[in-house]
Motif scaffolding. Structure first.
Motif, PDB file in Angstrom:
ATOM      1  N   PRO A  98       0.811  -1.221   0.000  1.00 24.17           N
ATOM      2  CA  PRO A  98       0.000   0.000   0.000  1.00 24.17           C
ATOM      3  C   PRO A  98       0.847   1.276   0.000  1.00 24.17           C
ATOM      4  O   PRO A  98       0.469   2.265  -0.608  1.00 24.17           O
ATOM      5  CB  PRO A  98      -0.824  -0.100   1.284  1.00 24.17           C
ATOM      6  CG  PRO A  98      -0.891  -1.554   1.570  1.00 24.17           C
ATOM      7  CD  PRO A  98       0.422  -2.116   1.089  1.00 24.17           C
ATOM      8  N   VAL A  99       1.991   1.255   0.667  1.00 21.08           N
ATOM      9  CA  VAL A  99       2.884   2.419   0.648  1.00 21.08           C
ATOM     10  C   VAL A  99       3.371   2.668  -0.776  1.00 21.08           C
ATOM     11  O   VAL A  99       3.474   3.803  -1.230  1.00 21.08           O
ATOM     12  CB  VAL A  99       4.080   2.222   1.615  1.00 21.08           C
ATOM     13  CG1 VAL A  99       5.134   3.305   1.427  1.00 21.08           C
ATOM     14  CG2 VAL A  99       3.603   2.187   3.051  1.00 21.08           C
ATOM     15  N   LEU A 100       3.649   1.595  -1.502  1.00 23.13           N
ATOM     16  CA  LEU A 100       4.156   1.701  -2.869  1.00 23.13           C
ATOM     17  C   LEU A 100       3.139   2.335  -3.808  1.00 23.13           C
ATOM     18  O   LEU A 100       3.496   3.177  -4.630  1.00 23.13           O
ATOM     19  CB  LEU A 100       4.545   0.313  -3.393  1.00 23.13           C
ATOM     20  CG  LEU A 100       5.148   0.261  -4.787  1.00 23.13           C
ATOM     21  CD1 LEU A 100       6.562   0.803  -4.757  1.00 23.13           C
ATOM     22  CD2 LEU A 100       5.128  -1.157  -5.312  1.00 23.13           C
ATOM     23  N   ILE A 101       1.887   1.944  -3.703  1.00 21.17           N
ATOM     24  CA  ILE A 101       0.908   2.396  -4.703  1.00 21.17           C
ATOM     25  C   ILE A 101       0.005   3.535  -4.223  1.00 21.17           C
ATOM     26  O   ILE A 101      -0.695   4.137  -5.029  1.00 21.17           O
ATOM     27  CB  ILE A 101       0.038   1.231  -5.222  1.00 21.17           C
ATOM     28  CG1 ILE A 101      -0.852   0.664  -4.127  1.00 21.17           C
ATOM     29  CG2 ILE A 101       0.899   0.162  -5.861  1.00 21.17           C
ATOM     30  CD1 ILE A 101      -1.916  -0.288  -4.639  1.00 21.17           C
ATOM     31  N   ASP A 102       0.000   3.853  -2.941  1.00 24.05           N
ATOM     32  CA  ASP A 102      -0.921   4.860  -2.414  1.00 24.05           C
ATOM     33  C   ASP A 102      -0.620   6.252  -2.976  1.00 24.05           C
ATOM     34  O   ASP A 102       0.509   6.728  -2.908  1.00 24.05           O
ATOM     35  CB  ASP A 102      -0.842   4.901  -0.892  1.00 24.05           C
ATOM     36  CG  ASP A 102      -1.829   5.872  -0.290  1.00 24.05           C
ATOM     37  OD1 ASP A 102      -2.881   6.112  -0.910  1.00 24.05           O
ATOM     38  OD2 ASP A 102      -1.550   6.404   0.800  1.00 24.05           O
ATOM     39  N   VAL A 103      -1.633   6.878  -3.538  1.00 22.35           N
ATOM     40  CA  VAL A 103      -1.522   8.262  -4.010  1.00 22.35           C
ATOM     41  C   VAL A 103      -2.651   9.116  -3.420  1.00 22.35           C
ATOM     42  O   VAL A 103      -2.916  10.208  -3.905  1.00 22.35           O
ATOM     43  CB  VAL A 103      -1.535   8.348  -5.561  1.00 22.35           C
ATOM     44  CG1 VAL A 103      -0.290   7.749  -6.158  1.00 22.35           C
ATOM     45  CG2 VAL A 103      -2.790   7.729  -6.138  1.00 22.35           C
ATOM     46  N   SER A 104      -3.303   8.624  -2.377  1.00 24.85           N
ATOM     47  CA  SER A 104      -4.453   9.318  -1.794  1.00 24.85           C
ATOM     48  C   SER A 104      -4.088  10.674  -1.204  1.00 24.85           C
ATOM     49  O   SER A 104      -4.957  11.505  -0.994  1.00 24.85           O
ATOM     50  CB  SER A 104      -5.115   8.453  -0.725  1.00 24.85           C
ATOM     51  OG  SER A 104      -4.226   8.233   0.342  1.00 24.85           O
ATOM     52  N   TYR A 105      -2.820  10.927  -0.948  1.00 29.94           N
ATOM     53  CA  TYR A 105      -2.379  12.208  -0.393  1.00 29.94           C
ATOM     54  C   TYR A 105      -2.199  13.274  -1.480  1.00 29.94           C
ATOM     55  O   TYR A 105      -1.963  14.431  -1.181  1.00 29.94           O
ATOM     56  CB  TYR A 105      -1.082  12.037   0.397  1.00 29.94           C
ATOM     57  CG  TYR A 105      -0.022  11.243  -0.323  1.00 29.94           C
ATOM     58  CD1 TYR A 105       0.816  11.831  -1.250  1.00 29.94           C
ATOM     59  CD2 TYR A 105       0.126   9.873  -0.080  1.00 29.94           C
ATOM     60  CE1 TYR A 105       1.777  11.092  -1.924  1.00 29.94           C
ATOM     61  CE2 TYR A 105       1.074   9.132  -0.746  1.00 29.94           C
ATOM     62  CZ  TYR A 105       1.898   9.746  -1.657  1.00 29.94           C
ATOM     63  OH  TYR A 105       2.844   9.007  -2.331  1.00 29.94           O
ATOM     64  N   VAL A 106      -2.330  12.883  -2.749  1.00 31.59           N
ATOM     65  CA  VAL A 106      -2.248  13.835  -3.861  1.00 31.59           C
ATOM     66  C   VAL A 106      -3.649  14.401  -4.092  1.00 31.59           C
ATOM     67  O   VAL A 106      -4.598  13.627  -4.276  1.00 31.59           O
ATOM     68  CB  VAL A 106      -1.722  13.150  -5.143  1.00 31.59           C
ATOM     69  CG1 VAL A 106      -1.694  14.130  -6.304  1.00 31.59           C
ATOM     70  CG2 VAL A 106      -0.349  12.544  -4.906  1.00 31.59           C
ATOM     71  N   PRO A 107      -3.789  15.718  -4.074  1.00 32.30           N
ATOM     72  CA  PRO A 107      -5.126  16.299  -4.285  1.00 32.30           C
ATOM     73  C   PRO A 107      -5.757  15.825  -5.594  1.00 32.30           C
ATOM     74  O   PRO A 107      -5.116  15.805  -6.641  1.00 32.30           O
ATOM     75  CB  PRO A 107      -4.847  17.810  -4.333  1.00 32.30           C
ATOM     76  CG  PRO A 107      -3.562  17.982  -3.579  1.00 32.30           C
ATOM     77  CD  PRO A 107      -2.771  16.725  -3.836  1.00 32.30           C
TER      78      PRO A 107
END
Length: 130
Positions: A31-40
Motif C-alpha cells: 500500500p505504501v508503494l501504490i498509495d496516491v491518496s495524499y495527492v489532491p
C-alpha cells in the motif's frame, strides 16, 4: 521500447515482491508503494489505477537509471547503484508517513529488499544490452 518493457517488468516484480512480503510478514509495504491518496484529486482512485501510476513512475525511474548508468568503470557502477538504493530506502519514511501506514523495521527491510530486487533487475538488463 527497451526502457518501457524493463521498467514495467521491474515495477511489476517490485509490486509482487512487496505484496508477497506483506502477506508473509503482515506488513503494509505494498500500500505504501501504490498509495496516491495524499495527492489532491486522487483520494478515491481504485487500487488498479494506483498500480498503473506506480508502473508509469517505474518506467520513468528506469529511464533515468538506465540513461545515466555508468558503462565504463565497475567502481562507478557500484557507487551509482548504491546511490539509487539509498534514495529508495530513504523514500520509505515520507511515503509511509503520507500513506499513514505503521512503520516497522520488518516493513523497512522488505521495502529495501524489494527495491534491491528492482535495481538488480534493471542493472542486469543494462549489462546484457551493452
Amino acid at each position: 521500447m527497451f526502457v518501457l518493457v524493463n521498467g514495467l517488468i521491474a515495477g511489476l516484480g517490485l509490486a509482487a515482491f512487496l505484496a508477497l512480503g506483506d502477506g508473509l510478514f503482515e506488513t503494509s509495504t505494498f500500500p505504501v508503494l501504490i498509495d496516491v491518496s495524499y495527492v489532491p484529486g486522487m483520494e478515491n482512485l481504485p487500487s488498479i489505477a494506483e498500480l498503473l501510476i506506480h508502473l508509469f513512475i517505474s518506467v520513468i525511474i528506469a529511464f533515468f537509471l538506465m540513461y545515466f548508468y555508468p558503462r565504463d568503470n565497475r567502481g562507478k557502477t557500484i557507487r551509482y547503484l548504491l546511490c539509487w538504493m539509498l534514495a529508495f530506502a530513504v523514500a520509505f519514511l515520507p511515503f509511509s508517513l503520507l500513506s499513514k501506514v505503521q512503520m516497522t523495521w520488518t516493513a523497512f527491510f522488505i521495502w529495501v529488499l524489494g527495491h534491491l530486487l528492482y535495481t538488480m533487475m534493471l542493472s542486469i538488463q543494462v549489462a546484457r544490452n551493452r
